[in-house]
Design a protein around this motif. Structure first.
Motif, PDB file in Angstrom:
ATOM      1  N   ARG A  40       0.716  -1.302   0.003  1.00 53.03           N
ATOM      2  CA  ARG A  40       0.007  -0.022   0.095  1.00 53.03           C
ATOM      3  C   ARG A  40       0.983   1.360  -0.065  1.00 53.03           C
ATOM      4  NH1 ARG A  40      -3.593   2.372  -2.441  1.00 53.03           N
ATOM      5  NH2 ARG A  40      -2.267   4.090  -2.266  1.00 53.03           N
ATOM      6  N   ASP A  45       0.103   7.345  -4.091  1.00 53.37           N
ATOM      7  CA  ASP A  45      -1.338   8.131  -4.488  1.00 53.37           C
ATOM      8  C   ASP A  45      -2.205   7.182  -5.192  1.00 53.37           C
ATOM      9  OD1 ASP A  45      -0.449  10.171  -2.989  1.00 53.37           O
ATOM     10  OD2 ASP A  45       0.585  11.354  -4.593  1.00 53.37           O
ATOM     11  N   HIS A  46      -1.834   6.196  -5.582  1.00 51.83           N
ATOM     12  CA  HIS A  46      -2.757   5.179  -6.516  1.00 51.83           C
ATOM     13  C   HIS A  46      -4.170   4.996  -5.493  1.00 51.83           C
ATOM     14  CE1 HIS A  46      -4.495   1.829  -8.598  1.00 51.83           C
ATOM     15  NE2 HIS A  46      -3.691   1.923  -9.601  1.00 51.83           N
ATOM     16  N   ARG A  47      -5.069   5.034  -5.855  1.00 50.25           N
ATOM     17  CA  ARG A  47      -6.308   4.805  -5.039  1.00 50.25           C
ATOM     18  C   ARG A  47      -6.803   3.182  -5.106  1.00 50.25           C
ATOM     19  NH1 ARG A  47      -9.456   9.169  -4.326  1.00 50.25           N
ATOM     20  NH2 ARG A  47     -11.603   7.888  -4.394  1.00 50.25           N
ATOM     21  N   ARG A  49      -6.701  -0.651  -3.785  1.00 48.90           N
ATOM     22  CA  ARG A  49      -6.847  -1.471  -2.675  1.00 48.90           C
ATOM     23  C   ARG A  49      -5.817  -2.797  -2.596  1.00 48.90           C
ATOM     24  NH1 ARG A  49     -11.289   0.092   1.087  1.00 48.90           N
ATOM     25  NH2 ARG A  49     -12.440   1.991   0.195  1.00 48.90           N
ATOM     26  N   ASP A  77      -4.586   8.235   7.662  1.00 52.66           N
ATOM     27  CA  ASP A  77      -4.940   8.868   6.291  1.00 52.66           C
ATOM     28  C   ASP A  77      -5.748   7.788   5.308  1.00 52.66           C
ATOM     29  OD1 ASP A  77      -3.163   7.083   5.361  1.00 52.66           O
ATOM     30  OD2 ASP A  77      -1.774   8.725   4.563  1.00 52.66           O
ATOM     31  N   ALA A  78      -6.238   8.154   4.117  1.00 47.77           N
ATOM     32  CA  ALA A  78      -6.907   7.348   3.353  1.00 47.77           C
ATOM     33  C   ALA A  78      -6.457   6.069   3.116  1.00 47.77           C
ATOM     34  CB  ALA A  78      -7.315   7.939   1.977  1.00 47.77           C
ATOM     35  N   ASN A  79      -5.114   6.195   2.896  1.00 46.56           N
ATOM     36  CA  ASN A  79      -4.330   4.721   2.478  1.00 46.56           C
ATOM     37  C   ASN A  79      -4.419   3.755   3.509  1.00 46.56           C
ATOM     38  OD1 ASN A  79      -3.493   5.837   0.136  1.00 46.56           O
ATOM     39  ND2 ASN A  79      -1.607   6.390   0.642  1.00 46.56           N
ATOM     40  N   ARG A  82      -7.204   1.612   2.882  1.00 46.73           N
ATOM     41  CA  ARG A  82      -7.270   0.528   1.721  1.00 46.73           C
ATOM     42  C   ARG A  82      -6.724  -0.307   1.636  1.00 46.73           C
ATOM     43  NH1 ARG A  82      -6.178   6.393  -1.377  1.00 46.73           N
ATOM     44  NH2 ARG A  82      -8.285   7.037  -1.709  1.00 46.73           N
ATOM     45  N   ARG A 206      -9.791  -1.546  -8.774  1.00 46.04           N
ATOM     46  CA  ARG A 206     -10.186  -1.337  -7.380  1.00 46.04           C
ATOM     47  C   ARG A 206      -9.066  -2.100  -6.593  1.00 46.04           C
ATOM     48  NH1 ARG A 206     -13.977   0.807  -4.100  1.00 46.04           N
ATOM     49  NH2 ARG A 206     -14.238  -0.085  -2.074  1.00 46.04           N
TER      50      ARG A 206
END
Length: 572
Positions: A40, A45-47, A49, A77-79, A82, A206
């Protein structure tokens, strides 16, 4: 634990598919979780998962707990969100089967799982001929041979292939109602990914990286599903140990893992340090599988031993084991008794098979699961199946919906009602300590009638007209539902499981109660599934492993056991 160079190599590897062959006790959980985090982080910055898939909820809970501990030091953060952990079937059910398969199935509703006991399934059976009894849809299985789908039924351990066209017809007929069994769910996942390329593309985007734990246990349907993902661009990494492959009955032969590193672009990694077991246990394991894994631990009290036992005196054997646990300071809660099959495990545990017939037997099994094993979830699922079987024209998929997470208000209320019935031994499911025919059955009938009346008043669910016949006393005995107690059946306080049930666990002390055939297979090595089952039993043990050998063959097997590295135990 301090990471080895081998573990660091796996964790820090570039973004690439990998085949990780890991010995027993190699810190696979820690390595896999850290590899998840590393992937991850490399995605930046790749979205996309990253997901780790395994085979059991126990393994998933272990991974999630380990990730939660490590993630506490990561940026919030968002990561951090993910990263996912799930079972193989759970992941594909959530992302493919339930939201999208209805289009491929030509159904008008969200697909739902059936257990096989639902009354409406009588209309969906495979007929070999008009003169032979039909095969229930729950018994129809799907596999892949030579890149072609094969439908079969397991008859007394022998696979009987079914007519492809006829089997597919009844499966698709059931599919149009939205229903699927566990095995057929995997079939519909594959069909959906091939039939709806947009869904496959979205899933691959995804989840660009997938790690599969215990990959030696991948069956043919899972293999095909992963191959489809790989063709769509997903990087798949496999982690496992072919010597621990004990699910051949599910089509798993370990070859997917064994040959994966031979593919272009797949990097081969090894984990050969055992952090779990004492050196004497590892030495025997190495002899059995032909590996040279190294122990991380130093010599200590314990090791691998064998001793004789009489089958009629297994309580004497267990008491000797408990004495040794006390001498080593190992709590009973950290020990387990293992058996190759469920019947012997039940005998060693002092549990009994459910009495009764049909729906009554399901209620009896639920009472035993709750009272003898404290498995409330299992008891609840059985109660759901039994109660739904007493409803006239029950809505299709009602039982699995109640066992899951229903969203409809009425169904949530019914779920709470059935949970109360399951837990309440006075007003709901009677205790298994009651005499089965004279006490337990009448109390069950009274409590059940009250429940069904309430279900009719609250939800309009009518009771079947054949309630009396379905709830007959057939095969109930004049003893307690839990069976007649004898001195040998008094609870010994130790956990009893089959080898398959403890797969992936680390256990302080193991008593493996074996037969001559079990021991012969163990000593022959890991070339057969029976040999691998013995290997798995041995390598669960951290400090103490006892192999119980029948007295009838102890003399002829003693020399081979000693040669393999076992020490004969001295009991008092």
């Amino acid at each position: 634990m301090k990471l080895s160079d081998e573990q660091k190599a796996v964790i820090e590897a570039p973004l690439e598919p990998m085949a990780v062959t890991a010995c027993a006790g190699s810190g696979k959980t820690t390595t896999a979780i850290r590899r998840l985090i590393a992937i991850r982080q490399k995605l930046a910055d790749h979205r996309g998962r990253v997901v780790l898939l395994s085979f059991s909820n126990v393994a998933v809970n272990t991974f999630n707990k380990g990730y939660a501990e490590l993630a506490s030091d990561l940026p919030d953060d968002a990561n951090r969100k993910r990263i996912e952990v799930d079972t193989l079937d759970g992941f594909f059910t959530q992302h493919v089967l339930r939201p999208h398969a209805y289009r491929t199935m030509a159904a008008t509703r969200t697909p739902y799982l059936v257990s096989g006991s639902e009354p409406f399934l009588s209309s969906f059976q495979y007929w070999k001929s008009k003169t032979e009894r039909p095969i229930p849809i729950k018994d129809v299985q799907v596999s892949v041979e030579n890149r072609k789908l094969v439908f079969f039924v397991d008859t007394k351990g022998r696979e009987e292939q079914l007519d492809h066209g006829k089997a597919k017809e009844v499966i698709e007929k059931l599919g149009r109602t939205g229903a699927y069994t566990h095995n057929l769910g995997r079939y519909w996942v594959i069909r959906t990914l091939l039939h709806q390329p947009a869904i496959l593309k979205a899933l691959a985007t995804r989840y660009p990286h997938v790690l599969v734990d215990e990959s030696q246990d991948l069956g043919t349907m899972h293999k095909v599903t992963l191959e489809i993902l790989m063709k769509a661009g997903v990087q798949v990494s496999l982690i496992g140990d072919v010597n621990q492959g004990i699910f051949a009955f599910a089509g798993a032969d370990g070859m997917f893992l064994k040959t994966y590193a031979d593919r272009p672009g797949v990097k081969d990694y090894k984990l050969t340090r055992n952090y779990r077991s004492l050196p004497p246990i590892i030495d025997i394991a190495n002899r059995l599988c032909g590996r040279t894994d190294e122990p991380d631990r130093q010599l200590g009290q314990g090791g691998a031993f064998f001793l004789g036992y009489e089958d009629a005196e297994h309580l004497k054997l267990i008491n000797s084991f408990k004495v040794r646990l006390g001498e080593l300071g190992i709590p009973a809660a950290d020990a387990v008794i293992l058996s190759r099959n469920t019947d012997r495990a039940a005998k060693l545990a002092g549990t009994t098979a459910a009495q009764g017939q049909g729906v009554v037997s399901i209620f009896a099994e639920a009472a035993l699961a709750r009272d003898q094993k404290s498995r409330y979830q299992e008891a609840f699922c059985l109660v759901c199946n039994a109660v739904v079987g007493l409803i006239d024209e029950a809505p299709p998929g009602l039982s699995p919906a109640l066992q899951g997470s229903p969203h409809e208000v009425w169904m949530m209320r019914l779920r709470r009602l059935l949970w109360t019935f399951t837990r309440n031994a006075e007003m709901g499911l009677p205790p298994s300590s009651l005499q089965a025919k004279a006490e337990w059955h009448p109390k069950l009938l009274a409590n059940l009638r009250a429940l069904l009346t309430q279900m009719d008043q609250l939800f309009g669910l009518k009771t079947v007209a054949t309630f009396g016949n379905k709830m007959a006393k057939k095969r109930l005995e004049d003893v307690a539902l839990s069976g007649a107690k004898t001195d040998d059946q008094e609870a010994h306080g130790l956990r009893v499981e089959t080898v398959h049930q403890v797969k992936g666990e680390s256990i302080d002390a193991v008593l493996y109660v074996a037969t001559k055939a079990n021991i012969t297979a163990l000593l022959a090595g890991t070339g057969t599934e029976d040999g691998r089952i013995g290997y798995v039993a041995l390598t669960r043990a951290k400090n103490l492993f006892w192999l119980a050998v029948p007295h009838s063959c102890l003399g002829e097997m003693r020399a081979d056991l000693i040669q393999a590295g076992f020490i004969e135990a001295v009991t008092h």
